[in-house]
Design an enzyme around this catalytic site. Sequence first.
Site, mmCIF file in Angstrom:
data_model
loop_
_atom_site.group_PDB
_atom_site.id
_atom_site.type_symbol
_atom_site.label_atom_id
_atom_site.label_comp_id
_atom_site.label_asym_id
_atom_site.label_seq_id
_atom_site.Cartn_x
_atom_site.Cartn_y
_atom_site.Cartn_z
ATOM 1 N N ASP A 179 -8.088 -0.738 1.580
ATOM 2 C CA ASP A 179 -9.124 0.536 1.609
ATOM 3 C C ASP A 179 -9.197 1.428 0.439
ATOM 4 O OD1 ASP A 179 -7.794 -0.030 4.047
ATOM 5 O OD2 ASP A 179 -6.631 0.757 4.557
ATOM 6 N N GLY B 14 0.637 -1.080 0.373
ATOM 7 C CA GLY B 14 0.376 -0.267 0.098
ATOM 8 C C GLY B 14 1.199 1.446 -0.029
ATOM 9 N N ARG C 282 -27.092 -1.168 18.914
ATOM 10 C CA ARG C 282 -25.869 -2.279 18.950
ATOM 11 C C ARG C 282 -25.115 -1.795 18.113
ATOM 12 N NH1 ARG C 282 -28.711 -3.079 23.038
ATOM 13 N NH2 ARG C 282 -28.986 -5.020 23.005
HETATM 14 O O1 F6P Z 1 -5.049 -0.569 5.308
HETATM 15 C C1 F6P Z 1 -5.252 -1.669 5.451
HETATM 16 C C2 F6P Z 1 -5.618 -1.924 7.439
HETATM 17 O O2 F6P Z 1 -6.939 -2.738 7.369
HETATM 18 C C3 F6P Z 1 -6.075 -0.792 7.467
HETATM 19 O O3 F6P Z 1 -7.859 -0.307 6.889
HETATM 20 C C4 F6P Z 1 -7.044 -0.157 9.162
HETATM 21 O O4 F6P Z 1 -6.999 0.845 9.803
HETATM 22 C C5 F6P Z 1 -5.371 -0.956 9.480
HETATM 23 O O5 F6P Z 1 -4.715 -1.711 8.384
HETATM 24 C C6 F6P Z 1 -5.364 -1.805 10.660
HETATM 25 O O6 F6P Z 1 -3.961 -2.004 10.856
HETATM 26 P P1 F6P Z 1 -3.386 -3.078 11.748
HETATM 27 O O7 F6P Z 1 -3.219 -4.348 10.536
HETATM 28 O O8 F6P Z 1 -2.272 -2.813 12.261
HETATM 29 O O9 F6P Z 1 -4.234 -3.565 12.722
#
Ligand code: F6P
Length: 363
Positions: free
Chosen positions: A141, A115, A281
């Site tokens: 994302d 990314g 919820r």
């Molecule tokens: O960039 C991908 C992603 O899944 C985001 O959507 C999210 O904020 C982040 O990575 C979560 O990161 P980690 O795997 O460190 O919890």
Amino acid sequence: MKKLIISTGGGDAPGLNAVIYAVVMSAHNKGWEVYGSRCGYKGLLDPEELTRLTPEKVADITSLGGTILGSTNKGNPFGMPVENLAGEIQILDISDKIMRNFTRMGFLCHIAVGGDGSLDIARRFYEEKGMPVIGVPKTIDNDLYATQLTFGFDTAVSTATDALDKLHSTAKSHDRVMVVEVMGRESGWIALNSGISGGADVILIPEIPFDIDKVCEKINDNDLHGKHYAIVVVAEGAKAMGSQVIHKEGQGELGREEVLLGGIGEWVAKEIRERTEKDTRSLVLGHIQRGGSPTTFDRLLALRFGAAAVRMAGAGLFGHMVSLKAGDMEEVTLEEATKKRKMVDTNDDKLLTAREIGICFGD
Ligand code: F6P
């Protein structure tokens, strides 16, 4: 014999193994060898973390989630935090060591699948150290600016849509408001696409700061039309007007460059509960969006990206990223690809569609 090295960096995404498969098979059919570096750049630091990828080794991996090479979002070689014996954190630059090993091992090119964070590191290796690099755009994302789509996104949207479909029935049975927090960092693509497809009443995205009163108005309005439940999709990076995004505790994890977002879903649910007195919820879909087998769309895109990356290596197009433009494979410079993130545009047709079918964005 030409040799390529491939690495997968940052958060995993469905389709990584399909990229690896296509790179290995395309290179093999040109008579080239491919090596895989484990967890980002580890293979260029420690021979034990480097593995020769043969057609036999990658057979049948296309449909698998995750990455057979492993990944990390804590390994920036230009600034690696390391804890010394005294428990102090030192920032080390190990990029020269990596570059020396890369040259010594005689690789033609490094295919960096990642990314924006991983591709920015790849860009620095190309620009500052002269490493021949080709980038492949990955992220659930979909926030990479220079490609129409990244692989992994379609699978994440399908997973989120599936969850919304399931929540409809339980929300309806109990006349409840269900608030679902989805991933996406500072962009609202997952929330927007899954929210429309999954019949959300409200979608909250980072690009449109929301007014919680407007959200409650929409939920109360549902009642007037005989609908006593509601589905609210909240992107993790969404924020109320005049407020900051909500971060998770533990964002200071050693080596982590990005803050961890999360918590806005619970905040929204609490406000809705208090203001509408409706049974509300919240749930966080979390990493389930990153897991599982890639959809057919993501597999095909990932395979095309992988094959195109090897084609680009053959043409010497280093310092570029393969990108999807108008259905075709093109190349853009890594500089262009990493200069900004792709956000939901207020004129995006999907956004207009959502508004026209009555979905509220809290604005
Ligand atoms: O960039 C991908 C992603 O899944 C985001 O959507 C999210 O904020 C982040 O990575 C979560 O990161 P980690 O795997 O460190 O919890």
